[in-house]
Motif scaffolding. Structure first.
Motif, short mmCIF file in Angstrom:
data_model
loop_
_atom_site.label_atom_id
_atom_site.label_comp_id
_atom_site.label_asym_id
_atom_site.label_seq_id
_atom_site.Cartn_x
_atom_site.Cartn_y
_atom_site.Cartn_z
N THR A 186 43.30 24.97 42.69
CA THR A 186 43.89 26.02 43.17
C THR A 186 43.21 27.20 42.29
O THR A 186 44.07 27.75 41.26
CB THR A 186 45.45 26.10 42.99
OG1 THR A 186 45.81 25.32 41.79
CG2 THR A 186 46.25 25.41 44.09
N PRO A 187 42.01 27.31 42.47
CA PRO A 187 41.24 28.44 41.39
C PRO A 187 41.73 29.88 41.73
O PRO A 187 42.35 30.17 42.66
CB PRO A 187 39.77 28.23 41.76
CG PRO A 187 39.95 27.93 43.18
CD PRO A 187 41.14 27.27 43.39
N TRP A 206 50.10 40.48 44.26
CA TRP A 206 50.30 40.76 42.81
C TRP A 206 49.67 39.59 41.59
O TRP A 206 50.30 38.52 41.70
CB TRP A 206 51.90 40.63 42.52
CG TRP A 206 52.60 41.81 43.31
CD1 TRP A 206 51.96 43.09 44.03
CD2 TRP A 206 53.87 42.48 42.90
NE1 TRP A 206 52.89 43.71 44.42
CE2 TRP A 206 54.36 43.36 43.55
CE3 TRP A 206 55.08 41.96 42.02
CZ2 TRP A 206 55.39 44.06 43.56
CZ3 TRP A 206 56.27 42.44 42.17
CH2 TRP A 206 56.45 43.63 42.72
N GLU A 207 48.65 40.39 41.23
CA GLU A 207 47.95 39.24 40.31
C GLU A 207 48.77 39.36 39.14
O GLU A 207 49.37 40.07 38.66
CB GLU A 207 46.59 39.50 40.15
CG GLU A 207 46.40 41.16 39.39
CD GLU A 207 46.30 42.29 40.08
OE1 GLU A 207 46.09 43.35 39.50
OE2 GLU A 207 46.67 41.92 41.22
N ASP A 218 45.00 36.73 35.08
CA ASP A 218 44.01 35.89 36.03
C ASP A 218 42.60 36.32 35.77
O ASP A 218 42.21 37.39 35.45
CB ASP A 218 44.28 36.51 37.24
CG ASP A 218 45.66 35.94 38.11
OD1 ASP A 218 46.30 35.16 37.37
OD2 ASP A 218 46.16 36.18 39.19
N TYR A 219 41.96 35.31 35.80
CA TYR A 219 40.50 35.34 35.58
C TYR A 219 39.78 35.96 36.76
O TYR A 219 38.61 36.92 36.59
CB TYR A 219 40.00 33.71 35.18
CG TYR A 219 38.12 33.74 35.55
CD1 TYR A 219 37.49 33.97 34.59
CD2 TYR A 219 37.93 32.97 36.70
CE1 TYR A 219 36.23 33.69 34.56
CE2 TYR A 219 36.68 32.88 36.79
CZ TYR A 219 35.76 33.07 35.92
OH TYR A 219 34.40 33.00 35.84
N ASP A 220 40.17 35.78 38.05
CA ASP A 220 39.31 35.97 38.98
C ASP A 220 40.48 36.66 39.91
O ASP A 220 41.11 35.80 40.91
CB ASP A 220 38.39 34.96 39.78
CG ASP A 220 37.62 35.45 40.95
OD1 ASP A 220 38.07 36.23 41.68
OD2 ASP A 220 36.63 34.83 41.31
N VAL A 221 40.84 37.91 39.94
CA VAL A 221 41.86 38.38 40.74
C VAL A 221 41.66 38.31 42.37
O VAL A 221 42.58 37.81 42.88
CB VAL A 221 41.91 40.13 40.35
CG1 VAL A 221 42.93 40.67 41.21
CG2 VAL A 221 42.45 40.33 38.93
N LYS A 276 43.76 35.04 47.09
CA LYS A 276 43.40 34.27 48.17
C LYS A 276 44.26 32.93 47.86
O LYS A 276 44.85 32.55 48.94
CB LYS A 276 41.85 33.94 48.29
CG LYS A 276 41.30 33.17 49.45
CD LYS A 276 39.84 33.32 49.44
CE LYS A 276 39.42 32.54 50.58
NZ LYS A 276 39.47 31.17 50.53
N THR A 277 44.15 32.42 46.95
CA THR A 277 44.76 31.09 46.70
C THR A 277 46.30 31.26 46.77
O THR A 277 46.69 30.21 47.36
CB THR A 277 44.28 30.73 45.23
OG1 THR A 277 42.94 30.39 45.18
CG2 THR A 277 44.97 29.36 44.83
#
Length: 283
Positions: free
Chosen positions: A192-193, A229-230, A234-237, A242-243
């Motif tokens: 779940t990246p 809503w990130e 988060d490393y990769d918004v 998407k995840t």
């Protein structure tokens, strides 16, 4: 402590801390006004002032003779930039023991990712050195996580690795695993990246019953209503958004118990479809 049964798998939750947090600390969109629009979050997940009820806890799974800790909170004695998390002195290990899980009884430790509040009790301070807290356990670390975090010079990422992960690696008690590795026949990891490069959730399936532990793919049930809503961390918004949406779509309206890694008591429930492509979390 809460306990559940998923088929033959026993799930227990041991809390390190639980309290209301200003929503914008973790989710920049979670102002009191936007939070209070979601009345379904009451009474478990928000307070009357629109703060988010949050929990830092570990899940302990019993499966096929193995005792598995999923995420190990913040830990004691760790030097942290957040003053509320700095050099804690909390009775987490005593609480584990009272629940029937002394440290020496743990067989596996699974880290969904390597942030501060998920690896802290991997180690404890002993004679001025960080040593593995669970002396008989193998620590399962995502290989992609380790590759990224172990090389980072960012103090926020580096400090927890240096005092809570690297000592386990150097002592040979850590295994680098794929993000879909199987832990027992009833428990496996699910990629779940987004929150981090190699973030993993934990799936449970036993005797026709199913559950999933989120990790930090979402921090609070309000993200079911707003997968876009990130987290501020988060490393990769775009990947995180998407995840989260795919996770909600995959488990919505299914007989799958969802355990939120930071969801306040009761921490477990189901994702259900709501209007306009959104979702809710029900207990």
């Amino acid at each position: 402590m809460n306990t559940w049964k998923i088929g033959d798998v026993k799930v227990s939750r041991v809390i390190e801390s639980e309290s209301p947090w200003p929503g914008t600390f973790v989710l920049s969109y979670a102002t009191p006004e936007t939070v209070l629009e979601h009345k379904w979050l009451e009474p478990h997940f928000i307070d009357p002032k629109g703060k988010l009820m949050m929990s830092i806890h570990a899940f302990i799974l019993e499966s096929q003779g193995k005792r598995i800790v999923v995420d190990t909170c913040i830990g004691n004695d760790k030097v942290r930039s957040n003053p509320e998390w700095n050099k804690l002195q909390l009775p987490f290990l005593q609480d584990m023991q009272k629940a029937g899980y002394p440290a020496e009884s743990i067989d596996r430790v699974v880290c969904t990712h390597l942030h501060i509040d998920h690896v802290g009790w991997n180690t404890k301070l002993e004679a001025g050195k960080w040593v593995p807290t669970f002396p008989n356990a193998k620590y399962l670390i995502g290989g992609t996580e380790w590759d990224y975090f172990s090389k980072s010079e960012d103090q926020f990422l580096k400090d927890p690795v240096d005092d809570s992960v690297r000592p386990c690696v150097e002592r040979g008690v850590a295994d680098m695993v794929q993000s879909n590795a199987r832990v027992t026949d009833e428990i496996w990891l699910e990629p779940t990246p987004g929150h981090t490069p190699g973030h993993m959730s934990v799936r449970i399936s036993s005797k026709g019953q199913d559950a999933v532990i989120t990790g930090d793919l979402m921090h609070h049930p309000i993200q079911c209503a707003h997968p876009e809503w990130e987290s501020n961390f988060d490393y990769d918004v775009p990947q995180g958004r998407k995840t989260r949406r795919e996770f909600c779509e995959r488990y919505a309206d299914k007989n799958v118990q969802v355990f939120g890694t930071h969801f306040a008591t009761p921490s477990a429930g189901r994702i259900v479809s709501d209007k306009d492509g959104a979702f809710r979390f029900v207990v």
